[in-house]
Design a protein around this motif. Structure first.
Motif, PDB file in Angstrom:
ATOM      1  N   GLY A   1       5.143  81.331  23.517  1.00 46.27           N
ATOM      2  CA  GLY A   1       3.795  80.807  23.571  1.00 46.27           C
ATOM      3  C   GLY A   1       3.722  79.525  24.365  1.00 46.27           C
ATOM      4  O   GLY A   1       4.730  78.968  24.788  1.00 46.27           O
ATOM      5  N   GLY A   2       2.506  79.069  24.547  1.00 49.99           N
ATOM      6  CA  GLY A   2       2.269  77.805  25.226  1.00 49.99           C
ATOM      7  C   GLY A   2       2.289  76.668  24.224  1.00 49.99           C
ATOM      8  O   GLY A   2       2.151  76.873  23.018  1.00 49.99           O
ATOM      9  N   LEU A   3       2.446  75.445  24.732  1.00 48.08           N
ATOM     10  CA  LEU A   3       2.478  74.259  23.886  1.00 48.08           C
ATOM     11  C   LEU A   3       1.365  73.306  24.301  1.00 48.08           C
ATOM     12  O   LEU A   3       1.050  73.185  25.487  1.00 48.08           O
ATOM     13  CB  LEU A   3       3.825  73.542  24.015  1.00 48.08           C
ATOM     14  N   TYR A   4       0.789  72.631  23.318  1.00 45.39           N
ATOM     15  CA  TYR A   4      -0.192  71.590  23.610  1.00 45.39           C
ATOM     16  C   TYR A   4       0.517  70.413  24.276  1.00 45.39           C
ATOM     17  O   TYR A   4       1.742  70.318  24.275  1.00 45.39           O
ATOM     18  CB  TYR A   4      -0.878  71.122  22.327  1.00 45.39           C
ATOM     19  N   GLY A   5      -0.254  69.479  24.807  1.00 49.11           N
ATOM     20  CA  GLY A   5       0.304  68.286  25.434  1.00 49.11           C
ATOM     21  C   GLY A   5       0.969  67.374  24.416  1.00 49.11           C
ATOM     22  O   GLY A   5       0.973  67.645  23.207  1.00 49.11           O
ATOM     23  N   THR A   6       1.516  66.279  24.894  1.00 48.37           N
ATOM     24  CA  THR A   6       2.288  65.385  24.023  1.00 48.37           C
ATOM     25  C   THR A   6       1.439  64.390  23.249  1.00 48.37           C
ATOM     26  O   THR A   6       1.977  63.577  22.503  1.00 48.37           O
ATOM     27  CB  THR A   6       3.328  64.593  24.850  1.00 48.37           C
ATOM     28  N   GLU A   7       0.108  64.456  23.390  1.00 44.59           N
ATOM     29  CA  GLU A   7      -0.726  63.478  22.700  1.00 44.59           C
ATOM     30  C   GLU A   7      -0.530  63.501  21.184  1.00 44.59           C
ATOM     31  O   GLU A   7      -0.708  62.479  20.516  1.00 44.59           O
ATOM     32  CB  GLU A   7      -2.214  63.648  23.050  1.00 44.59           C
ATOM     33  N   ASP A   8      -0.164  64.637  20.612  1.00 44.56           N
ATOM     34  CA  ASP A   8       0.062  64.731  19.171  1.00 44.56           C
ATOM     35  C   ASP A   8       1.531  64.952  18.824  1.00 44.56           C
ATOM     36  O   ASP A   8       1.866  65.225  17.673  1.00 44.56           O
ATOM     37  CB  ASP A   8      -0.766  65.876  18.580  1.00 44.56           C
ATOM     38  N   ALA A   9       2.415  64.848  19.805  1.00 42.44           N
ATOM     39  CA  ALA A   9       3.831  65.103  19.571  1.00 42.44           C
ATOM     40  C   ALA A   9       4.456  64.001  18.714  1.00 42.44           C
ATOM     41  O   ALA A   9       4.035  62.846  18.750  1.00 42.44           O
ATOM     42  CB  ALA A   9       4.579  65.191  20.897  1.00 42.44           C
ATOM     43  N   VAL A  10       5.461  64.380  17.946  1.00 40.64           N
ATOM     44  CA  VAL A  10       6.210  63.438  17.124  1.00 40.64           C
ATOM     45  C   VAL A  10       7.691  63.655  17.415  1.00 40.64           C
ATOM     46  O   VAL A  10       8.185  64.774  17.341  1.00 40.64           O
ATOM     47  CB  VAL A  10       5.946  63.663  15.619  1.00 40.64           C
ATOM     48  N   ASN A  11       8.377  62.594  17.762  1.00 45.26           N
ATOM     49  CA  ASN A  11       9.832  62.632  17.954  1.00 45.26           C
ATOM     50  C   ASN A  11      10.491  61.752  16.909  1.00 45.26           C
ATOM     51  O   ASN A  11       9.960  60.691  16.555  1.00 45.26           O
ATOM     52  CB  ASN A  11      10.230  62.075  19.340  1.00 45.26           C
ATOM     53  N   PHE A  12      11.652  62.177  16.451  1.00 51.35           N
ATOM     54  CA  PHE A  12      12.496  61.339  15.623  1.00 51.35           C
ATOM     55  C   PHE A  12      13.745  61.069  16.434  1.00 51.35           C
ATOM     56  O   PHE A  12      14.487  61.990  16.776  1.00 51.35           O
ATOM     57  CB  PHE A  12      12.820  62.019  14.293  1.00 51.35           C
ATOM     58  N   VAL A  13      13.962  59.812  16.778  1.00 51.83           N
ATOM     59  CA  VAL A  13      15.082  59.411  17.609  1.00 51.83           C
ATOM     60  C   VAL A  13      16.187  58.885  16.699  1.00 51.83           C
ATOM     61  O   VAL A  13      15.959  57.978  15.888  1.00 51.83           O
ATOM     62  CB  VAL A  13      14.657  58.316  18.622  1.00 51.83           C
ATOM     63  N   VAL A  14      17.378  59.471  16.831  1.00 51.30           N
ATOM     64  CA  VAL A  14      18.545  59.015  16.092  1.00 51.30           C
ATOM     65  C   VAL A  14      19.400  58.210  17.053  1.00 51.30           C
ATOM     66  O   VAL A  14      19.824  58.717  18.092  1.00 51.30           O
ATOM     67  CB  VAL A  14      19.355  60.201  15.524  1.00 51.30           C
ATOM     68  N   ASP A  15      19.625  56.946  16.728  1.00 49.47           N
ATOM     69  CA  ASP A  15      20.392  56.058  17.596  1.00 49.47           C
ATOM     70  C   ASP A  15      21.215  55.118  16.727  1.00 49.47           C
ATOM     71  O   ASP A  15      20.651  54.335  15.951  1.00 49.47           O
ATOM     72  CB  ASP A  15      19.435  55.268  18.496  1.00 49.47           C
ATOM     73  N   ASN A  16      22.526  55.218  16.833  1.00 54.74           N
ATOM     74  CA  ASN A  16      23.432  54.357  16.056  1.00 54.74           C
ATOM     75  C   ASN A  16      23.171  54.455  14.558  1.00 54.74           C
ATOM     76  O   ASN A  16      23.152  53.450  13.857  1.00 54.74           O
ATOM     77  CB  ASN A  16      23.317  52.905  16.506  1.00 54.74           C
ATOM     78  N   GLY A  17      22.923  55.653  14.065  1.00 56.23           N
ATOM     79  CA  GLY A  17      22.733  55.863  12.641  1.00 56.23           C
ATOM     80  C   GLY A  17      21.358  55.490  12.112  1.00 56.23           C
ATOM     81  O   GLY A  17      21.118  55.553  10.919  1.00 56.23           O
TER      82      GLY A  17
END
Length: 124
Positions: A42-58
């Motif tokens: 399928g297609g994806l909406y734009g990033t305006e509602d995207a959520v990222n969880f960034v793991v960096d150094n624990g």
């Protein structure tokens, strides 16, 4: 039978694809679904509602979209299965050619990756 993930990357905010591309994709996907090649996508909406969880150094940090630093985003995805890598590559090229024909004014990157089936699979 090997499974693959295909995805399409493009610049965000370039507008909607032309209707002719949607119509060509309906035919392309319909033929592959009938043969049992296309499993889901399928297609994806734009990033305006995207959520990222960034793991960096624990540490985990939540970063909400949109992301001004992104030049390309994933706009769509598909899970497919083929008898061989060669067949998958040929079909992904055909998919890319649909975009070149129906939406030539934009840059689209059509990527194909084999799905790992276990710990001894490629990339493990």
């Amino acid at each position: 039978m090997p499974r693959f993930m295909g995805f399409v990357r493009m610049e965000e905010g370039i507008g909607a694809p032309p209707q002719s591309l949607f119509e060509a994709m309906d035919v392309h996907i319909g033929e592959r679904a009938a043969k049992g090649v296309f499993l889901d996508g399928g297609g994806l909406y734009g990033t305006e509602d995207a959520v990222n969880f960034v793991v960096d150094n624990g540490t985990v940090t939540r970063v909400d979209g949109p992301y001004a630093e992104n030049k390309e985003i994933v706009g769509g995805w598909a899970i497919m299965q083929y008898d061989s890598l060669e067949e998958a590559v040929a079909d992904q090229r055909e998919f890319a050619e649909l975009h070149a024909k129906h939406w030539p004014e934009v840059k689209v990157v059509a990527t194909l990756r084999q799905i790992s089936e276990g710990p001894d699979a490629p990339g493990a």
